[in-house]
Design a protein around this motif. Structure first.
Motif, mmCIF file in Angstrom:
data_model
loop_
_atom_site.group_PDB
_atom_site.id
_atom_site.type_symbol
_atom_site.label_atom_id
_atom_site.label_comp_id
_atom_site.label_asym_id
_atom_site.label_seq_id
_atom_site.Cartn_x
_atom_site.Cartn_y
_atom_site.Cartn_z
ATOM 1 N N UNK A 633 100.366 45.134 -44.241
ATOM 2 C CA UNK A 633 100.891 43.657 -45.180
ATOM 3 C C UNK A 633 101.440 44.829 -46.419
ATOM 4 N N UNK A 634 102.582 43.787 -46.832
ATOM 5 C CA UNK A 634 102.631 44.429 -47.621
ATOM 6 C C UNK A 634 104.290 43.491 -48.336
ATOM 7 N N UNK A 635 104.271 43.634 -49.437
ATOM 8 C CA UNK A 635 104.775 42.779 -50.711
ATOM 9 C C UNK A 635 106.294 43.201 -51.011
ATOM 10 N N UNK A 636 107.038 42.135 -51.143
ATOM 11 C CA UNK A 636 108.314 42.906 -51.415
ATOM 12 C C UNK A 636 108.702 41.160 -52.175
ATOM 13 N N UNK A 637 108.621 42.028 -53.733
ATOM 14 C CA UNK A 637 109.192 40.720 -55.080
ATOM 15 C C UNK A 637 107.477 40.130 -55.273
ATOM 16 N N UNK A 638 108.594 38.867 -54.702
ATOM 17 C CA UNK A 638 107.302 37.678 -54.963
ATOM 18 C C UNK A 638 106.573 36.972 -53.735
ATOM 19 N N UNK A 639 107.636 37.772 -52.764
ATOM 20 C CA UNK A 639 107.136 37.384 -51.612
ATOM 21 C C UNK A 639 106.156 39.059 -50.925
ATOM 22 N N UNK A 640 104.709 38.655 -50.219
ATOM 23 C CA UNK A 640 104.176 39.003 -49.279
ATOM 24 C C UNK A 640 104.076 39.223 -47.397
ATOM 25 N N UNK A 641 104.756 39.992 -46.809
ATOM 26 C CA UNK A 641 104.919 39.806 -45.189
ATOM 27 C C UNK A 641 103.290 40.732 -45.205
ATOM 28 N N UNK A 642 103.384 40.342 -44.197
ATOM 29 C CA UNK A 642 102.151 40.554 -43.027
ATOM 30 C C UNK A 642 102.969 40.953 -41.113
ATOM 31 N N UNK A 643 103.385 41.862 -40.839
ATOM 32 C CA UNK A 643 103.183 41.856 -38.783
ATOM 33 C C UNK A 643 102.240 42.157 -38.747
ATOM 34 N N UNK A 644 101.577 41.451 -37.846
ATOM 35 C CA UNK A 644 100.484 41.781 -36.570
ATOM 36 C C UNK A 644 100.669 41.916 -35.223
ATOM 37 N N UNK A 645 99.922 42.030 -34.211
ATOM 38 C CA UNK A 645 98.962 42.267 -33.128
ATOM 39 C C UNK A 645 98.300 41.837 -32.498
ATOM 40 N N UNK A 646 97.589 41.073 -31.505
ATOM 41 C CA UNK A 646 96.544 40.352 -31.574
ATOM 42 C C UNK A 646 96.873 40.543 -30.172
ATOM 43 N N UNK A 647 95.190 40.894 -29.807
ATOM 44 C CA UNK A 647 94.909 41.169 -27.814
ATOM 45 C C UNK A 647 93.806 40.657 -27.523
ATOM 46 N N UNK A 648 93.387 39.960 -26.336
ATOM 47 C CA UNK A 648 92.909 39.619 -26.045
ATOM 48 C C UNK A 648 92.540 39.730 -24.348
ATOM 49 N N UNK A 649 91.203 39.937 -24.067
ATOM 50 C CA UNK A 649 91.310 39.984 -22.500
ATOM 51 C C UNK A 649 91.417 41.283 -22.094
ATOM 52 N N UNK A 650 91.075 42.274 -23.055
ATOM 53 C CA UNK A 650 92.445 43.368 -23.051
ATOM 54 C C UNK A 650 91.335 44.189 -21.139
ATOM 55 N N UNK A 651 89.745 43.639 -20.850
ATOM 56 C CA UNK A 651 89.330 44.461 -19.364
ATOM 57 C C UNK A 651 89.836 43.592 -19.104
#
Length: 681
Positions: A633-651
């Protein structure tokens, strides 16, 4: 199935819209003149603080008295903030399946209805903003709820009998999706959020959404949109043919707002196309499988008048109209068409104060017409009318809180060409909560709830290909009655938050679909289908569920939490045997870490073998699913951003859903990964 050029264009457009909202909103926010109060509220959105707010302090809109999740005597869970973001899925059932006591039905990735404490279908109400979703998902397991989890601000799960609040169809619980399509408060400036995510691994596709809210101290406006496209997914044993999804949803809404309250309107459209993996067709021979194309239009008027007769006391009301239709295609040829038109209204009044008795009274009414046209029209055209009145009262005596409630309904179902049936369900509730000290709280609930049989249980007579059976209803079914006792214990300290509950529920005239041991044959293909009859018998449900979050550390390395949870339900018939298709027990754990805008988690959920099965029902093997999440999570002025990764059933585990009629033919996806970006403004 590969994406068409049109689908690729839609995806590109959705991504562009999601990312383009941020600079527009930033400019609007910089130009807007905001009051200190408004600045404080929106600053939370921009910094992400409201996004990670404590769930215990979230107001449960489904509560008549405006409670927060931690003050209710009834077992209630709320998904919001980052936990909701990490659990959002294509179906509502999959989105809420991490809640103890809640699992999902499965008819491929496009269909998943919540199962609460072993109960689903017409026993679990699916609500949008407190009104019924009014789709036909209770009629058949292959019908999807017309609700979009990606647009939810929060999702409220009411476990145990909720007939007191929402009538006959909530004898097992309710799931309420709060989407904010009708603004309830003033909005100073512009705010919103957007997201796009892409799937890889054993599931290829994408989901994009955008939402924007704006206004001033008198008017508030809202707009949202979602587009989802997913191809057939892979399992550890190969591709799951005909498991694609293509969903579009959007809404416009607006309100007049003020210190006096609000009144607003919204209009929404939900469109969904998805395959039935139980009938995949033969692509090599140019034969498409069975798939469904659905659309629903919903119009709603909602409002509240505040402080009419004292602080915190006033009126809430809502009126909705829904037009629903879906067509089941056999290859490229349209087959059965299902239509439903429904109207619903609800009004509530609150009174009293926290120093004495508090209470609420209300009334609810609905009317609907359901019709199926085609080869699989196993239920006749049926009109249903329902009216109900209800009331609750509360009084606190030091550390003890007493809650009382009652509701009476009148439900009438009138089939075309048959005799109408009328029922008068009654619900009564007594609940208590004892605050033993600053850390411990004990709750006890005693409920009597009744349910009127629904169309398919009363009037079915024909082949139901989705369940691979010939279903026969019973027009003489009596209303279902349940008596439940539940005991709960909660603990909260700096080091741990925990809750544990056990329940015992005795049903009189429990309605279930039983195998008769006989078969029916298609005239054309001589295909054999088992004959199943809607039947009644006394039954007992008992179970236990709980979760605990251990706050392991909060230091220079970050905040470390360990969450563990588990649930189990056992359901038996008085005359011997087990209730069919009961969800198996589970145990799970998740380790979470947060530090300087980073967060990550690794978890595993063990779903145990289910061998407590009914006659002619096969057992299902257990499996363990390992999931992981990471975000920055990071902020740029009045806007907040999130970059994300989700993984399921890894095995890459083999996993089959025991409650699904397709469990022998359909598996859950194998190893999958999603990458995306979210923006808040």
């Amino acid at each position: 199935m590969r994406p068409s050029p049109i689908a690729m264009q839609r995806t590109a457009l959705a991504v562009a819209l999601a990312l383009s909202f941020a600079p527009v909103a930033q400019a609007a926010a910089q130009d807007a003149q905001t009051s200190p109060t408004s600045d404080t509220r929106h600053a939370a959105d921009k910094s992400g603080e409201s996004h990670i707010k404590e769930i215990s302090g979230v107001v449960v809109t489904a509560s008549l008295l405006g409670d927060t999740a931690d003050t209710l005597s009834k077992p209630t869970d709320v998904l919001a903030g980052e936990r909701l973001d990490e659990n959002r899925a294509a179906s509502l059932g999959e989105t809420v399946a991490s809640v103890p006591g809640v699992q999902s039905s499965n008819f491929g990735p496009g269909v998943g209805r919540p199962i609460i404490r072993g109960m689903d279908g017409p026993r679990v109400a699916v609500l949008s903003g407190g009104l019924s979703s009014q789709d036909v998902s209770t009629v058949s397991q292959d019908h999807a709820p017309a609700v979009e989890p990606f647009l939810a601000d929060q999702i409220e799960v009411l476990k145990g009998p909720s007939t007191l609040l929402y009538g006959s169809g909530a004898i097992g619980g309710a799931v309420n999706v709060v989407d904010g399509r009708i603004p309830t408060d003033a909005i100073d400036g512009v705010s919103g959020r957007a997201e796009t995510r892409f799937f890889a691994g054993d599931q290829d596709g994408n989901t994009s959404m955008a939402r924007i809210d704006g206004g001033n101290d008198r008017f508030a406006l809202h707009a949202d949109a979602v587009y989802r496209n997913a191809l057939d997914y892979d399992t550890p044993r190969g591709r799951q043919a005909n498991s694609f999804i293509d969903t579009r949803s959007g809404a416009l809404g607006g309100s007049m707002v003020g210190d006096w309250g609000y009144v607003g309107l919204s209009a929404s459209r939900f469109e969904d196309a998805y395959g039935n993996p139980g009938e995949p067709g033969d692509l090599a021979a140019g034969e498409r499988g069975v798939h469904l194309e659905m659309k629903q239009d919903h119009y709603e008027l909602k409002g509240a008048l505040r402080d009419l007769w004292g602080a915190g006391n006033g009126l809430r009301f809502a009126v909705g109209h829904t037009g629903y239709e879906h067509t089941e295609f056999e290859g490229d040829e349209p087959g059965t068409v299902f239509r439903k038109n429904a109207n619903e209204g609800r009004i509530e009044a609150t009174f009293g104060d926290a120093q004495g008795w508090q209470g609420a009274v209300g009334a609810q009414a609905s009317s609907s017409t359901f019709v199926a046209i085609g080869e699989e029209a196993f239920v006749p055209e049926t009109g249903t009318r329902a009216q109900g009145v209800f009331g609750v009262a509360r009084r606190s005596f030091g550390g003890f809180q007493l809650d009382l409630g009652a509701r009476v309904d009148r439900v009438k179902s009138s089939p075309d060409g048959g005799d109408a049936r009328s029922f008068s369900p009654l619900s009564l509730s007594l609940a208590g909560a004892w605050k033993l000290d600053e850390r411990w709280k004990l709750t006890a609930n005693l409920d009597h709830a009744e349910r009127a049989p629904v169309e398919e249980e009363l009037f079915s007579d024909g082949p139901h290909i989705a369940t691979l059976a010939y279903e026969i209803g019973d027009a003489d079914l009596r209303k279902e009655a349940a008596n439940q006792f539940e005991l709960g214990l909660q603990y909260q300290s700096e080091r741990m938050d925990a809750k544990l509950s056990g329940y015992y529920n005795r049903f009189r005239n429990f309605i279930y679909l039983a195998d008769t041991g006989e078969s029916w044959y298609w005239d054309e293909e001589d295909e054999e289908l088992p004959i199943r009859q809607w039947t009644q018998g006394d039954a007992t449900f008992r179970g236990i569920e709980g979760e605990a979050t251990f706050h392991l550390a909060a230091n220079d390395s970050g905040d470390w939490d360990l969450r563990v949870f588990g649930d189990a339900v056992r359901a038996t018939l008085k005359n011997g045997g087990n209730v069919p298709r009961i969800a198996p027990s589970r145990l799970g754990a998740q380790l979470r870490w947060e530090h300087m805008g980073w967060r990550a988690s690794l978890g595993a959920t063990r779903t145990n073998r289910q061998d407590k099965v009914a006659d002619n029902e096969t057992p299902t093997a257990g499996y363990t699913l390992v999931d992981a999440h990471a975000a920055k999570h990071f902020d740029t002025g009045n806007v907040s951003w999130e970059v994300f990764a989700d993984a399921s059933n890894l095995t890459n585990q083999d996993a089959r859903v025991h409650t699904s009629f397709l469990k022998d033919a359909v598996m859950l996806p194998g190893r999958s990964v999603a990458f995306g970006v979210r923006v808040f403004f």
